[in-house]
Design an enzyme around this catalytic site. Structure first.
Site, PDB file in Angstrom:
ATOM      1  N   LYS A  16     -15.229  16.062  38.121  1.00 58.47           N
ATOM      2  CA  LYS A  16     -15.092  17.250  37.310  1.00 58.47           C
ATOM      3  C   LYS A  16     -15.386  18.477  38.409  1.00 58.47           C
ATOM      4  CE  LYS A  16     -14.924  19.730  32.863  1.00 58.47           C
ATOM      5  NZ  LYS A  16     -13.850  19.440  33.767  1.00 58.47           N
ATOM      6  N   LYS A  27     -24.470  20.966  40.768  1.00 58.91           N
ATOM      7  CA  LYS A  27     -24.064  21.987  39.744  1.00 58.91           C
ATOM      8  C   LYS A  27     -23.849  21.327  38.580  1.00 58.91           C
ATOM      9  CE  LYS A  27     -21.172  25.184  40.274  1.00 58.91           C
ATOM     10  NZ  LYS A  27     -19.897  25.936  39.651  1.00 58.91           N
ATOM     11  N   LYS A  54     -13.621  19.556  43.065  1.00 58.96           N
ATOM     12  CA  LYS A  54     -12.372  20.575  42.806  1.00 58.96           C
ATOM     13  C   LYS A  54     -10.914  20.289  43.258  1.00 58.96           C
ATOM     14  CE  LYS A  54     -13.349  24.357  41.455  1.00 58.96           C
ATOM     15  NZ  LYS A  54     -15.416  25.087  40.815  1.00 58.96           N
ATOM     16  N   THR A  68     -19.085  30.221  31.288  1.00 56.72           N
ATOM     17  CA  THR A  68     -19.729  31.394  32.542  1.00 56.72           C
ATOM     18  C   THR A  68     -20.527  32.227  32.335  1.00 56.72           C
ATOM     19  OG1 THR A  68     -17.687  29.771  33.784  1.00 56.72           O
ATOM     20  CG2 THR A  68     -19.070  30.610  34.662  1.00 56.72           C
ATOM     21  N   ASP A 119     -10.709  27.989  37.052  1.00 56.21           N
ATOM     22  CA  ASP A 119     -11.415  28.583  38.252  1.00 56.21           C
ATOM     23  C   ASP A 119     -10.454  29.718  38.372  1.00 56.21           C
ATOM     24  OD1 ASP A 119     -13.892  28.166  40.559  1.00 56.21           O
ATOM     25  OD2 ASP A 119     -13.115  29.527  41.414  1.00 56.21           O
TER      26      ASP A 119
END
Ligand code: GLU
Length: 451
Positions: A96, A120, A132, A216, A172
């Site tokens: 993830k 994280k 990622k 976030t 992102d």
């Protein structure tokens, strides 16, 4: 048989072999050193981590996918970009983590982000592994059609590696709701199924979760509230600097303002605006989200605002500094200025925005430092809630999801605080986050055998 182990030595040796294997991947090696720098006491306590080569195993991705992304611009010219997906660790759940579209993307950047993501994600308490991806594609100045064609080409290659129980990307830098839409649409078409849980950050109209867009930034503000609470103070009346003006910065500013804080500056990669009367967030949203423009336009449209492109945003006075732009944007010199100007708290909204030297300075001078893997975990935590909602076909309200986000951030904060204390470094959130995240993943890896 007893094994005598010198933990410091073992960690040094592991770092050397990882360095030799990943020559030139500076950001990745920085992230590895930052985590391993917290692990001496942990390795001493559990020497099995050494005998089972957990340090070497955890820093080697399970799988790295690198692929060609060809696409055509509006004038018919052909371009070729390089796409990446690093499936780093699946001990806790399916891979993830987000996708980054930015010209600086290379394997070192994706690996540092993927490595951070492992710990994280562990800290969120959700069953998600770490990964990622992204591409060295520059979305700046590209039309909507060009963005769509790029996303379609990217997904045409990547789709075979994805799936709701396999690998779940999200956004992102350079990847927001628009790009997630095009990526999801192409996956749906090729796979011939409406598999909502294969990507997160979707619009709530088509399978997304309320609060994911804000998560976030809101999560960072909630984390900072907990940090300030430790010293019996709160956000109200404090002065904040927030770098960046993208998704993380925007919703950080929004929540800090709602909680009574004064945000006096924000930035983009060209420069920053200083607005002593407080950032007008509607104007930032108009410029950045609606017009997709540059932050200097803010100073053109509002009186009493100065724009600077010849000095650092961190030269301004503040109580709290929140770097929300990108990696290594807050250097040693910046840390010095912040400390001299009386800054009390620094927390990372971006991934690894403070350099190792800057962090050391903060810690030496008693500035509370919240590392990104804890402070910005709200985004991926709400992604996990989105996966949950997709799997159960049940949607929560904004308030319900926001409440869960607040609880998760509180929990992450207390885990980091308590772990730091337990390992003899009270107040050191970096150690707390690294140790708590590492132990959870490492113990799961041991339990799952040599795979
Ligand atoms: N890119 C975000 C991060 O750095 C979010 C990842 C996700 O939601 O999967 O954590």
């Amino acid at each position: 048989m007893t094994t005598s182990i010198d933990p410091g030595d073992e960690i040094k040796q592991a770092i050397t072999s990882i360095k030799n294997l990943n020559e030139g991947q500076n950001e990745f090696l920085q992230a590895v050193r930052e985590v391993f720098g917290s692990l001496e006491a942990v390795v001493e306590e559990t020497p099995t981590y050494i005998t089972q080569k957990i340090l070497e195993r955890i820093s080697e991705p399970e799988r790295q996918i690198v692929f060609r992304v060809p696409w055509q611009d509006d004038n018919g010219n052909i371009h070729v970009n390089r796409g990446y997906r690093v499936e780093f660790n699946s001990a806790l759940g399916p891979y993830k983590g987000g996708l980054r579209f930015h010209p600086t993307v290379n394997i070192s950047i994706i690996k540092f982000l993927g490595f951070e993501q492992i710990f994280k994600n562990a800290l969120t308490g959700k069953p998600i592994g770490g990964g990622k991806g992204g591409a060295n594609f520059n979305p700046k100045g590209r039309s909507n059609d060009e963005i769509m064609r790029f996303c379609q080409s990217f997904m045409t290659e990547l789709y075979r590696h994805l799936g709701e129980t396999r690998d779940i990307p999200a956004g992102d830098i350079g990847v927001g709701t628009r790009e997630i839409g095009y990526l999801f649409g192409q996956y749906k078409r090729i796979a011939n199924k409406y598999e909502s849980g294969m990507i997160t950050g979707k619009d709530p109209e088509w399978g997304g979760t309320l609060v994911r867009n804000e998560a976030t930034g809101y999560g960072l503000a909630y984390f900072v509230r907990e940090m300030l609470g430790e010293s019996d103070s709160d956000i109200e009346g404090k002065t904040f600097l927030v770098s960046g003006s993208g998704n993380v910065a925007t919703y950080t500013i929004e929540k800090i303002q709602q909680l009574g804080g004064e945000v006096v500056a924000c930035s983009d990669s060209d420069g920053f605006v200083h607005d002593p009367s407080g950032i007008d967030l509607d104007l930032v949203k108009q410029i950045k989200q609606v017009e997709r423009g540059r932050i200097y336009e803010y100073a053109d449209r509002k009186q009493g605002v100065n724009y600077y492109d010849d000095k650092s945003i961190w030269s301004l006075e503040c109580d709290v500094a929140l770097p929300c732009a990108t990696q290594n944007e807050l250097l040693k010199e910046d840390a010095k200025m912040l400390i001299e100007n009386g800054c009390m708290v620094v927390a990372e909204g971006a991934n690894m925005p403070a350099t190792t030297e800057a962090i050391e300075l903060f810690q030496e001078s008693g500035v509370l430092f919240g590392p990104g893997k804890a402070a910005n975990a709200g985004g991926v935590a709400v992604s996990a809630l989105e996966m949950h909602q997709n799997a159960s076909l049940h949607s929560l309200t904004f308030e319900e999801t926001d409440k869960q986000l607040q609880n998760i951030m509180k929990e992450i904060h207390s885990t980091c605080r308590d772990t730091a204390e337990e390992y003899g470094t009270p107040g050191n959130y970096l150690n707390g986050a690294n140790i708590a995240g590492f132990k959870k993943v490492a113990n799961s890896m041991l339990a799952l055998g040599l795979i």
